[in-house]
Design a protein around this motif. Structure first.
Motif, PDB file in Angstrom:
ATOM      1  N   CYS A   8      -0.790   9.067   2.873  1.00 38.44           N
ATOM      2  CA  CYS A   8      -1.876   9.475   1.989  1.00 38.44           C
ATOM      3  C   CYS A   8      -2.373   8.336   1.098  1.00 38.44           C
ATOM      4  N   ARG A   9      -3.294   7.552   1.634  1.00 37.41           N
ATOM      5  CA  ARG A   9      -4.027   6.563   0.835  1.00 37.41           C
ATOM      6  C   ARG A   9      -5.394   6.416   1.482  1.00 37.41           C
ATOM      7  N   TYR A  10      -6.414   6.780   0.763  1.00 31.27           N
ATOM      8  CA  TYR A  10      -7.746   6.881   1.335  1.00 31.27           C
ATOM      9  C   TYR A  10      -8.705   5.825   0.807  1.00 31.27           C
ATOM     10  N   ASP A  11      -8.506   5.328  -0.389  1.00 32.59           N
ATOM     11  CA  ASP A  11      -9.449   4.386  -0.996  1.00 32.59           C
ATOM     12  C   ASP A  11      -9.160   2.938  -0.623  1.00 32.59           C
ATOM     13  N   ASN A  12      -8.077   2.718   0.094  1.00 37.84           N
ATOM     14  CA  ASN A  12      -7.739   1.385   0.570  1.00 37.84           C
ATOM     15  C   ASN A  12      -6.828   1.517   1.773  1.00 37.84           C
ATOM     16  N   VAL A  13      -6.628   0.420   2.470  1.00 37.16           N
ATOM     17  CA  VAL A  13      -5.709   0.392   3.603  1.00 37.16           C
ATOM     18  C   VAL A  13      -4.575  -0.572   3.264  1.00 37.16           C
ATOM     19  N   ALA A  14      -3.354  -0.088   3.330  1.00 39.18           N
ATOM     20  CA  ALA A  14      -2.200  -0.930   3.000  1.00 39.18           C
ATOM     21  C   ALA A  14      -1.832  -1.785   4.212  1.00 39.18           C
ATOM     22  N   VAL A  15      -1.759  -3.086   3.983  1.00 46.13           N
ATOM     23  CA  VAL A  15      -1.392  -4.016   5.054  1.00 46.13           C
ATOM     24  C   VAL A  15      -0.053  -4.690   4.769  1.00 46.13           C
ATOM     25  N   GLY A  16       0.551  -4.387   3.618  1.00 41.38           N
ATOM     26  CA  GLY A  16       1.845  -4.970   3.285  1.00 41.38           C
ATOM     27  C   GLY A  16       2.604  -4.080   2.317  1.00 41.38           C
ATOM     28  N   PHE A  17       3.909  -4.127   2.412  1.00 39.46           N
ATOM     29  CA  PHE A  17       4.790  -3.359   1.536  1.00 39.46           C
ATOM     30  C   PHE A  17       5.946  -4.247   1.091  1.00 39.46           C
ATOM     31  N   ARG A  18       6.418  -4.003  -0.109  1.00 39.92           N
ATOM     32  CA  ARG A  18       7.670  -4.638  -0.506  1.00 39.92           C
ATOM     33  C   ARG A  18       8.818  -3.994   0.268  1.00 39.92           C
ATOM     34  N   GLY A  19       9.984  -4.621   0.211  1.00 38.55           N
ATOM     35  CA  GLY A  19      11.195  -4.033   0.772  1.00 38.55           C
ATOM     36  C   GLY A  19      12.054  -3.485  -0.351  1.00 38.55           C
ATOM     37  N   ARG A  20      13.110  -2.771   0.002  1.00 41.66           N
ATOM     38  CA  ARG A  20      13.976  -2.181  -1.016  1.00 41.66           C
ATOM     39  C   ARG A  20      15.442  -2.265  -0.599  1.00 41.66           C
ATOM     40  N   LEU A  21      16.269  -2.623  -1.571  1.00 39.92           N
ATOM     41  CA  LEU A  21      17.724  -2.658  -1.407  1.00 39.92           C
ATOM     42  C   LEU A  21      18.356  -1.891  -2.563  1.00 39.92           C
ATOM     43  N   SER A  22      19.563  -1.418  -2.365  1.00 38.92           N
ATOM     44  CA  SER A  22      20.319  -0.774  -3.446  1.00 38.92           C
ATOM     45  C   SER A  22      21.689  -1.442  -3.543  1.00 38.92           C
ATOM     46  N   PHE A  23      22.094  -1.716  -4.770  1.00 35.96           N
ATOM     47  CA  PHE A  23      23.378  -2.376  -4.992  1.00 35.96           C
ATOM     48  C   PHE A  23      24.250  -1.565  -5.944  1.00 35.96           C
ATOM     49  N   GLU A  24      25.552  -1.727  -5.787  1.00 41.81           N
ATOM     50  CA  GLU A  24      26.523  -1.162  -6.715  1.00 41.81           C
ATOM     51  C   GLU A  24      27.273  -2.306  -7.382  1.00 41.81           C
ATOM     52  N   VAL A  25      27.370  -2.234  -8.678  1.00 37.64           N
ATOM     53  CA  VAL A  25      28.120  -3.217  -9.459  1.00 37.64           C
ATOM     54  C   VAL A  25      29.253  -2.465 -10.156  1.00 37.64           C
ATOM     55  N   ILE A  26      30.485  -2.782  -9.792  1.00 38.03           N
ATOM     56  CA  ILE A  26      31.650  -2.133 -10.399  1.00 38.03           C
ATOM     57  C   ILE A  26      32.230  -3.062 -11.452  1.00 38.03           C
TER      58      ILE A  26
END
Length: 380
Positions: free
Chosen positions: A165-183
């Motif tokens: 769902c994005r109509y006013d523009n076209v996405a040509v790139g995305f960031r990536g995502r990571l999750s970390f745990e710090v004990i």
């Protein structure tokens, strides 16, 4: 009511909240069979009760050529009924909007994919090569549906349109995502003798959290920069008079090209070392059952982008700018895991993931025309 709007309404009327995708999958499969296209079901291993299938199909023109993938997700986020002004599973027209869960994210896009496939099933002379349709589960959680299709080697294409769902523009790139745990480790002791006895892991974790959110990130000319976010802290003692000796920090890390798991872990280790906590801190990528998504960007002058922009202008009379998204979606999987050039564009609306979600019928209708024109330009 025209067919694409009826199918949009039909899909909104089906409760396909995460974990309950089966009825939406069956609806998609039934519609595909009705147009003479054979649906295939795909189940990820965690779905022991087989209630969360993805559905995929292939439409062959009978002529050699390239392949276009049309993809969207059938699951939605959950619903808090007390906060809705309408029945979220009954599409309700109010003014120029239609309210319902999935009205924006993303049952209009699914209806457009179905109707695009139907058009070309009846007009095979208007394209060469193949069309592949994918209707995936679990996108709102861990994208297990799409990853399973990748594992099964079911997705092959030269181009892809993610009907998000994005109509006013076209996405040509995305960031990536990571999750970390710090004990973070302190030292237990009786609270009556603290701070002379014991070392409070909560205090150490607080210092670590502040240091983490101050860590630098890489920049990208379009995706801007990565981010760190300490999302929650677990630990402490509630039942005994004991100095907390262990605390866990959970981190969200959005990345741009040039940043990865190794570089992020190095930053976390160095931050602990600078605080004198090297021997008191463990850092790790949070284990999960599906891979993490990496960042990507395709050129703005790629033929897929240009074809979609031209089609948008032909339908609306307006220009469609390129955009770069700060989050992630299944487009990341297509671009990075499969190397398929992908654009993200589809009918939109408002209150995404929120109460009283809505979409616009005119956008659903326009996107169908835009998809058909784009396929013709690239596979005609």
């Amino acid at each position: 009511m025209d067919t694409v709007i009826k199918r949009w309404y039909d899909l909104i009327s089906i409760d396909s909240v995460d974990g309950h995708e089966i009825n939406a999958a069956n609806y998609v499969a039934e519609v595909l069979r009705g147009m003479g296209i054979e649906p295939h079901y795909s189940y990820f291993p965690d779905d022991k009760e087989r209630q969360r299938p993805s559905v995929w199909c292939e439409l062959d023109s009978g002529k050699p050529g390239k392949t276009m993938l049309l993809i969207g997700h059938i699951d939605t986020v959950e619903v808090n009924l007390k906060n809705w002004n309408t029945n979220p599973f009954k599409p309700t027209e109010i003014g120029d909007k239609v309210y319902g869960r999935g009205a924006m994210d993303m049952k209009g896009g699914l209806a457009d994919i179905l109707c695009t496939l139907e058009y070309f099933a009846h007009h095979k002379d208007e394209f060469s090569g193949k069309l592949v349709g994918c209707f995936v589960s679990d996108e709102e959680i861990l994208s297990k549906g799409t990853y399973q299709l990748v594992d099964e080697d079911n997705i092959h294409a030269d181009y892809a349109i993610m009907a998000e769902c994005r109509y006013d523009n076209v996405a040509v790139g995305f960031r990536g995502r990571l999750s970390f745990e710090v004990i973070v480790h302190g030292r237990a002791g009786h609270t009556c003798r603290y701070p002379e006895s014991g070392e409070n892991a909560i205090i150490l974790a607080g210092k670590m959290a502040e240091a983490i959110e101050a860590l630098p990130t890489a920049t990208h000319p379009k995706l801007e920069k990565g981010t760190w976010c300490v999302r929650y802290i677990e630990g402490g003692t509630t039942a005994t008079l004991t100095v907390p000796d262990t605390v866990l920090l959970f981190l969200d890390r959005y990345v741009v090209p040039g940043e990865n798991e190794e570089s992020c872990l190095k930053q976390l280790t160095e931050a602990a070392d600078k605080l004198g906590l090297k021997d008191k801190v463990e850092v790790r990528l949070k284990p999960r059952s599906s891979p993490y998504m990496k960042s990507f960007a395709i050129p703005e002058d790629h033929e897929l982008v240009l074809a979609l922009q031209d089609s948008f202008t032909e339908v609306t009379g307006e220009k469609l700018p390129c955009a770069y998204d700060p989050s992630v979606c299944d487009s990341n999987i297509l671009a990075v895991s499969l190397g398929i050039p992908v654009v993200t564009f589809g009918p939109s609306g408002g209150n995404m993931h929120g109460d009283n979600e809505y979409g616009y019928p005119y956008q659903v209708r326009n996107c169908l025309d835009i998809y058909i024109k784009t396929v013709k330009k690239l596979l005609g």
